[in-house]
Every structure is written in C-alpha cells, then in structure tokens.
Design a protein around this motif. Sequence first.
Motif, PDB file in Angstrom:
ATOM      1  N   TRP A  40      -2.595  11.358 -10.283  1.00 44.63           N
ATOM      2  CA  TRP A  40      -2.662  10.270  -9.311  1.00 44.63           C
ATOM      3  C   TRP A  40      -1.287   9.961  -8.756  1.00 44.63           C
ATOM      4  CZ3 TRP A  40      -0.004   5.674 -10.023  1.00 44.63           C
ATOM      5  CH2 TRP A  40       0.525   5.461 -11.284  1.00 44.63           C
ATOM      6  N   LYS A  41      -1.285   9.380  -7.554  1.00 45.40           N
ATOM      7  CA  LYS A  41      -0.072   8.822  -6.965  1.00 45.40           C
ATOM      8  C   LYS A  41      -0.478   7.718  -6.000  1.00 45.40           C
ATOM      9  CE  LYS A  41       0.516  12.094  -3.145  1.00 45.40           C
ATOM     10  NZ  LYS A  41       1.422  13.024  -2.506  1.00 45.40           N
ATOM     11  N   ILE A  42       0.429   6.782  -5.781  1.00 46.99           N
ATOM     12  CA  ILE A  42       0.178   5.666  -4.871  1.00 46.99           C
ATOM     13  C   ILE A  42       0.601   6.079  -3.469  1.00 46.99           C
ATOM     14  CG2 ILE A  42       0.817   3.298  -4.280  1.00 46.99           C
ATOM     15  CD1 ILE A  42       1.138   2.758  -7.267  1.00 46.99           C
ATOM     16  N   VAL A  43      -0.254   5.792  -2.492  1.00 48.95           N
ATOM     17  CA  VAL A  43      -0.013   6.104  -1.094  1.00 48.95           C
ATOM     18  C   VAL A  43      -0.105   4.809  -0.304  1.00 48.95           C
ATOM     19  CG1 VAL A  43      -0.895   7.368   0.901  1.00 48.95           C
ATOM     20  CG2 VAL A  43      -0.992   8.407  -1.360  1.00 48.95           C
ATOM     21  N   LEU A  52      -4.827   4.809  -4.202  1.00 47.08           N
ATOM     22  CA  LEU A  52      -4.488   5.912  -5.088  1.00 47.08           C
ATOM     23  C   LEU A  52      -5.019   7.212  -4.506  1.00 47.08           C
ATOM     24  CD1 LEU A  52      -5.279   4.575  -8.672  1.00 47.08           C
ATOM     25  CD2 LEU A  52      -3.081   4.740  -7.544  1.00 47.08           C
ATOM     26  N   GLU A  53      -4.189   8.238  -4.532  1.00 49.84           N
ATOM     27  CA  GLU A  53      -4.658   9.595  -4.291  1.00 49.84           C
ATOM     28  C   GLU A  53      -4.879  10.202  -5.655  1.00 49.84           C
ATOM     29  OE1 GLU A  53      -2.213  12.331  -2.011  1.00 49.84           O
ATOM     30  OE2 GLU A  53      -2.751  11.243  -0.205  1.00 49.84           O
ATOM     31  N   LEU A  61     -12.193   4.939  -8.301  1.00 49.89           N
ATOM     32  CA  LEU A  61     -10.857   4.607  -7.799  1.00 49.89           C
ATOM     33  C   LEU A  61     -10.637   4.683  -6.288  1.00 49.89           C
ATOM     34  CD1 LEU A  61      -8.618   6.149 -10.597  1.00 49.89           C
ATOM     35  CD2 LEU A  61      -9.416   3.799 -10.329  1.00 49.89           C
ATOM     36  N   PRO A  62     -11.599   5.044  -5.457  1.00 48.98           N
ATOM     37  CA  PRO A  62     -11.316   5.021  -4.021  1.00 48.98           C
ATOM     38  C   PRO A  62     -11.166   3.600  -3.511  1.00 48.98           C
ATOM     39  CG  PRO A  62     -13.346   6.245  -4.446  1.00 48.98           C
ATOM     40  CD  PRO A  62     -12.914   5.605  -5.733  1.00 48.98           C
ATOM     41  N   PHE A  74     -10.437  -1.997  -6.582  1.00 47.99           N
ATOM     42  CA  PHE A  74     -10.385  -0.836  -5.697  1.00 47.99           C
ATOM     43  C   PHE A  74     -11.457  -1.090  -4.640  1.00 47.99           C
ATOM     44  CE2 PHE A  74      -8.461   0.479  -9.614  1.00 47.99           C
ATOM     45  CZ  PHE A  74      -7.320   1.100  -9.159  1.00 47.99           C
ATOM     46  N   TYR A  75     -10.979  -1.599  -3.498  1.00 52.61           N
ATOM     47  CA  TYR A  75     -11.825  -2.142  -2.438  1.00 52.61           C
ATOM     48  C   TYR A  75     -12.179  -1.035  -1.453  1.00 52.61           C
ATOM     49  CZ  TYR A  75     -12.693  -4.807   1.873  1.00 52.61           C
ATOM     50  OH  TYR A  75     -13.212  -5.298   3.037  1.00 52.61           O
ATOM     51  N   ASP A  76     -13.411  -0.548  -1.534  1.00 54.30           N
ATOM     52  CA  ASP A  76     -13.845   0.534  -0.651  1.00 54.30           C
ATOM     53  C   ASP A  76     -15.072   0.156   0.162  1.00 54.30           C
ATOM     54  OD1 ASP A  76     -13.176   3.146   0.234  1.00 54.30           O
ATOM     55  OD2 ASP A  76     -14.796   4.001  -0.963  1.00 54.30           O
ATOM     56  N   SER A  77     -15.548  -1.096   0.057  1.00 52.46           N
ATOM     57  CA  SER A  77     -16.750  -1.495   0.786  1.00 52.46           C
ATOM     58  C   SER A  77     -16.493  -1.599   2.287  1.00 52.46           C
ATOM     59  CB  SER A  77     -17.324  -2.806   0.250  1.00 52.46           C
ATOM     60  OG  SER A  77     -16.388  -3.850   0.359  1.00 52.46           O
ATOM     61  N   TYR A  78     -15.225  -1.700   2.701  1.00 50.07           N
ATOM     62  CA  TYR A  78     -14.948  -1.749   4.141  1.00 50.07           C
ATOM     63  C   TYR A  78     -15.282  -0.411   4.812  1.00 50.07           C
ATOM     64  CZ  TYR A  78     -10.605   0.900   3.662  1.00 50.07           C
ATOM     65  OH  TYR A  78      -9.684   1.888   3.417  1.00 50.07           O
TER      66      TYR A  78
END
Length: 90
Positions: A40-43, A52-53, A61-62, A74-78
């Motif tokens: 992993w890495k922070i982008v 996170l990538e 984690l997306p 880890f907010y992906d609902s948008y």
Amino acid sequence: CYWNPENANGTEYKNLTLTFKQNDTVEVRVNNQTIQLASWKIVTLNDGFSKLEVNPLVYQLPGKILFCEGRVLFYDSYTDGCDNYFKKIN
C-alpha cells in the motif's frame, strides 16, 4: 453499500482487522486468520483528499480517507461503492 444496503454491517467481517506494517504492507485478518497480504501507499487526489493504492486490491480499502470520532473511514459511496470504517485497537 449503495447497491445492497440490506447487507450493511454483515457479520462475515465482524472480526476483520487490518495491520499496516512498516514495510508498506497491510495484513488482512478475519478471526485471527490471515486472509490477504498487500502492498500500500498513500496517494493525494486532485480534490485534496487522500486514498490508499493497494496491490492487490483489498475490498474494504477503496475510497477517500476520512477521520472522525476515533475512526478511519474509507469513503467510496460517492462513486456508488461501499463505505468501510475501522476503530484503532492496540
């Protein structure tokens, strides 16, 4: 999850833990059994948020990283994805 809210807070991941290690790996465990290792890495995104990538993809984690009331989200609902939040344990 936007597409299947009836499965929100399901029990299959109730005992899921993530351990972020110093060598840029994350260990995913369920019921104390390792089910996945990933790098992993922070982008930084264009809107100023970070994400996170992760390789290979870790399903939980997306999304944009947000912090609130002692939790990380880890907010992906948008993007019609799922939101996943975690509490820090020692």
